[in-house]
Scaffold this motif. Structure first.
Motif, PDB file in Angstrom:
ATOM      1  N   ALA A  71       0.771  -1.204   0.166  1.00  5.86           N
ATOM      2  CA  ALA A  71       0.043   0.088  -0.050  1.00  5.86           C
ATOM      3  C   ALA A  71       1.054   1.203  -0.070  1.00  5.86           C
ATOM      4  CB  ALA A  71      -0.755   0.333   1.287  1.00  5.86           C
ATOM      5  N   GLY A  72       2.015   0.863  -0.366  1.00  7.15           N
ATOM      6  CA  GLY A  72       3.099   2.341  -0.387  1.00  7.15           C
ATOM      7  C   GLY A  72       3.629   2.558   1.375  1.00  7.15           C
ATOM      8  N   GLY A 129       4.078   0.666  -3.315  1.00  4.03           N
ATOM      9  CA  GLY A 129       3.746   0.052  -3.866  1.00  4.03           C
ATOM     10  C   GLY A 129       3.608  -0.452  -5.576  1.00  4.03           C
ATOM     11  N   LEU A 130       3.245   0.341  -5.954  1.00  2.13           N
ATOM     12  CA  LEU A 130       3.502   0.324  -7.490  1.00  2.13           C
ATOM     13  C   LEU A 130       4.662   0.375  -8.066  1.00  2.13           C
ATOM     14  CD1 LEU A 130       2.207   1.174 -10.487  1.00  2.13           C
ATOM     15  CD2 LEU A 130       2.539   3.086 -10.044  1.00  2.13           C
ATOM     16  N   ALA A 131       5.411   1.436  -7.170  1.00  2.00           N
ATOM     17  CA  ALA A 131       7.174   1.290  -7.632  1.00  2.00           C
ATOM     18  C   ALA A 131       7.274  -0.537  -7.727  1.00  2.00           C
ATOM     19  CB  ALA A 131       8.044   2.260  -6.843  1.00  2.00           C
ATOM     20  N   PHE A 132       7.175  -0.970  -6.690  1.00  2.00           N
ATOM     21  CA  PHE A 132       7.932  -2.301  -6.448  1.00  2.00           C
ATOM     22  C   PHE A 132       7.441  -3.105  -7.855  1.00  2.00           C
ATOM     23  CE2 PHE A 132       8.012  -2.207  -1.681  1.00  2.00           C
ATOM     24  CZ  PHE A 132       9.482  -2.235  -1.658  1.00  2.00           C
ATOM     25  N   THR A 133       6.296  -2.821  -8.107  1.00  2.00           N
ATOM     26  CA  THR A 133       6.497  -3.055  -9.996  1.00  2.00           C
ATOM     27  C   THR A 133       6.770  -3.482 -10.577  1.00  2.00           C
ATOM     28  OG1 THR A 133       4.644  -2.278 -10.178  1.00  2.00           O
ATOM     29  CG2 THR A 133       3.824  -3.683  -9.036  1.00  2.00           C
ATOM     30  N   LEU A 134       7.453  -2.157 -11.066  1.00  2.00           N
ATOM     31  CA  LEU A 134       7.820  -0.907 -11.308  1.00  2.00           C
ATOM     32  C   LEU A 134       9.168  -1.404 -12.137  1.00  2.00           C
ATOM     33  CD1 LEU A 134       6.477   2.990 -11.935  1.00  2.00           C
ATOM     34  CD2 LEU A 134       4.735   0.883 -13.045  1.00  2.00           C
ATOM     35  N   VAL A 135      10.023  -2.000 -11.050  1.00  2.00           N
ATOM     36  CA  VAL A 135      11.083  -2.267 -11.080  1.00  2.00           C
ATOM     37  C   VAL A 135      11.199  -3.727 -10.856  1.00  2.00           C
ATOM     38  CG1 VAL A 135      11.896  -0.152  -9.278  1.00  2.00           C
ATOM     39  CG2 VAL A 135      11.636  -2.263  -8.310  1.00  2.00           C
ATOM     40  N   SER A 136      10.020  -4.404 -10.802  1.00  2.00           N
ATOM     41  CA  SER A 136      10.098  -6.032 -11.534  1.00  2.00           C
ATOM     42  C   SER A 136      10.163  -5.540 -13.277  1.00  2.00           C
ATOM     43  CB  SER A 136       9.203  -6.397 -10.941  1.00  2.00           C
ATOM     44  OG  SER A 136       9.292  -6.288  -9.410  1.00  2.00           O
ATOM     45  N   ASP A 137      10.770  -7.205 -13.815  1.00  2.00           N
ATOM     46  CA  ASP A 137      10.502  -7.721 -15.485  1.00  2.00           C
ATOM     47  C   ASP A 137       9.544  -7.660 -15.555  1.00  2.00           C
ATOM     48  OD1 ASP A 137      14.102  -6.880 -15.552  1.00  2.00           O
ATOM     49  OD2 ASP A 137      13.291  -8.750 -13.883  1.00  2.00           O
ATOM     50  N   ILE A 138       9.145  -8.676 -14.544  1.00  6.46           N
ATOM     51  CA  ILE A 138       7.556  -8.667 -15.205  1.00  6.46           C
ATOM     52  C   ILE A 138       6.664  -8.510 -14.057  1.00  6.46           C
ATOM     53  CG2 ILE A 138       6.167 -10.984 -15.866  1.00  6.46           C
ATOM     54  CD1 ILE A 138       8.490 -12.212 -16.981  1.00  6.46           C
ATOM     55  N   ARG A 139       5.172  -8.524 -14.176  1.00  7.39           N
ATOM     56  CA  ARG A 139       3.738  -7.883 -13.558  1.00  7.39           C
ATOM     57  C   ARG A 139       3.021  -8.976 -13.474  1.00  7.39           C
ATOM     58  NH1 ARG A 139       7.241  -4.640 -14.902  1.00  7.39           N
ATOM     59  NH2 ARG A 139       6.278  -4.230 -17.002  1.00  7.39           N
ATOM     60  N   MET A 161      10.611   7.978  -6.836  1.00 11.58           N
ATOM     61  CA  MET A 161      11.223   6.252  -6.739  1.00 11.58           C
ATOM     62  C   MET A 161      11.022   5.714  -8.212  1.00 11.58           C
ATOM     63  SD  MET A 161       7.997   5.601  -3.917  1.00 11.58           S
ATOM     64  CE  MET A 161       8.031   6.390  -2.069  1.00 11.58           C
ATOM     65  N   GLY A 162      11.270   6.445  -8.592  1.00 10.67           N
ATOM     66  CA  GLY A 162      11.030   5.992 -10.415  1.00 10.67           C
ATOM     67  C   GLY A 162      10.379   5.642 -10.737  1.00 10.67           C
ATOM     68  N   THR A 163       9.372   6.112 -10.432  1.00 10.65           N
ATOM     69  CA  THR A 163       7.524   6.090 -10.905  1.00 10.65           C
ATOM     70  C   THR A 163       7.480   7.563 -12.738  1.00 10.65           C
ATOM     71  OG1 THR A 163       7.183   5.612  -9.152  1.00 10.65           O
ATOM     72  CG2 THR A 163       5.117   6.436 -10.631  1.00 10.65           C
ATOM     73  N   SER A 164       8.418   8.140 -12.050  1.00 11.42           N
ATOM     74  CA  SER A 164       7.827   9.068 -13.334  1.00 11.42           C
ATOM     75  C   SER A 164       9.056   8.551 -14.557  1.00 11.42           C
ATOM     76  CB  SER A 164       8.104  10.578 -13.475  1.00 11.42           C
ATOM     77  OG  SER A 164       9.499  10.988 -12.472  1.00 11.42           O
ATOM     78  N   TYR A 165      10.284   7.409 -14.340  1.00 16.47           N
ATOM     79  CA  TYR A 165      10.520   7.401 -15.555  1.00 16.47           C
ATOM     80  C   TYR A 165      10.418   5.979 -16.054  1.00 16.47           C
ATOM     81  CZ  TYR A 165      15.151   5.432 -17.593  1.00 16.47           C
ATOM     82  OH  TYR A 165      15.644   4.916 -18.572  1.00 16.47           O
ATOM     83  N   LEU A 166       9.492   5.541 -14.671  1.00 19.18           N
ATOM     84  CA  LEU A 166       9.779   3.753 -15.660  1.00 19.18           C
ATOM     85  C   LEU A 166       8.239   3.579 -15.998  1.00 19.18           C
ATOM     86  CD1 LEU A 166      11.375   2.251 -12.446  1.00 19.18           C
ATOM     87  CD2 LEU A 166      11.991   1.540 -14.920  1.00 19.18           C
TER      88      LEU A 166
END
Length: 205
Positions: A71-72, A129-139, A161-166
């Motif tokens: 939940a972030g 929590g979304l960021a954890f999924t974005l840095v993963s290779d597969i969701r 947390m890399g959201t705006s990039y990924l």
């Protein structure tokens, strides 16, 4: 395999187990807070990544305990601090900055891991929590999964947390702008443009 206990609870904040064929499974284990991010969870994931770097594993899965993925950030005020001040005179802005850097470094470690990482999204995955999924290779998302870049709803920016990039790389610039500027929650039944998950699964876990 992990001694980092969830703050205020007699259980590990993160569990690491080995599945068949040298597959590692990292479980975020603060289910009473929908696995929200606090210092104990960061410590636990860091420790798990140390183990994953030994060359033993072929792939890693990240999932959440209970009905949530993550939940972030834990904004309840009850979780363990992400970082500790260097001293009593440390300015609050420095403490907050160091906390952001620490979490960003954690995501970078996952993103740069030498083995593929699969986010098995079993419930809410918003903000960090979304960021954890974005840095993963597969969701891979269950039917209960909910995605959202909800920083704006808490008065924060999605630049963290890399959201705006990924996110634009995964869903496209237009959809990413909509998600970041509205805080819209995407589900299997109510997606926003291109889905941020790789595959939806009918399994609940």
């Amino acid at each position: 395999m992990n001694n980092d206990v969830a703050y205020g609870f007699d259980m590990p904040a993160v569990e690491l187990e080995t599945l068949e064929d040298n597959i590692a499974c990292i479980t975020l284990n603060r289910s009473e807070r929908l696995n929200a991010i606090d210092g104990s969870l960061i410590d636990g994931v860091d420790a798990a990544l140390d183990v994953l770097g030994n060359g033993q594993y072929r792939v890693a899965i990240i999932t959440g305990a209970g009905r949530g993925f993550c939940a972030g950030a834990d904004l309840s005020g009850t979780g363990q601090a992400w970082t500790q001040p260097a001293g009593p005179a440390t300015p609050p802005v420095k403490v907050r900055y160091d906390a952001q850097v620490r979490l960003a470094n954690l995501y970078t470690r996952i993103y740069e891991l030498d083995i593929p990482v699969i986010a098995a999204v079993n419930g809410v995955a918003v903000g960090g929590g979304l960021a954890f999924t974005l840095v993963s290779d597969i969701r891979v998302a269950s039917e209960q999964a909910r995605y959202g870049s909800v920083f704006i709803k808490a008065g924060f920016s999605s630049m963290d947390m890399g959201t705006s990039y990924l996110l634009p790389k995964i869903v496209g610039a237009g959809v990413a702008r909509e998600l970041m500027l509205t805080g819209h929650i995407s589900t299997r039944k109510r997606p926003t443009g291109s889905s941020s998950c790789t595959r939806w699964s009918r399994r609940t876990t």
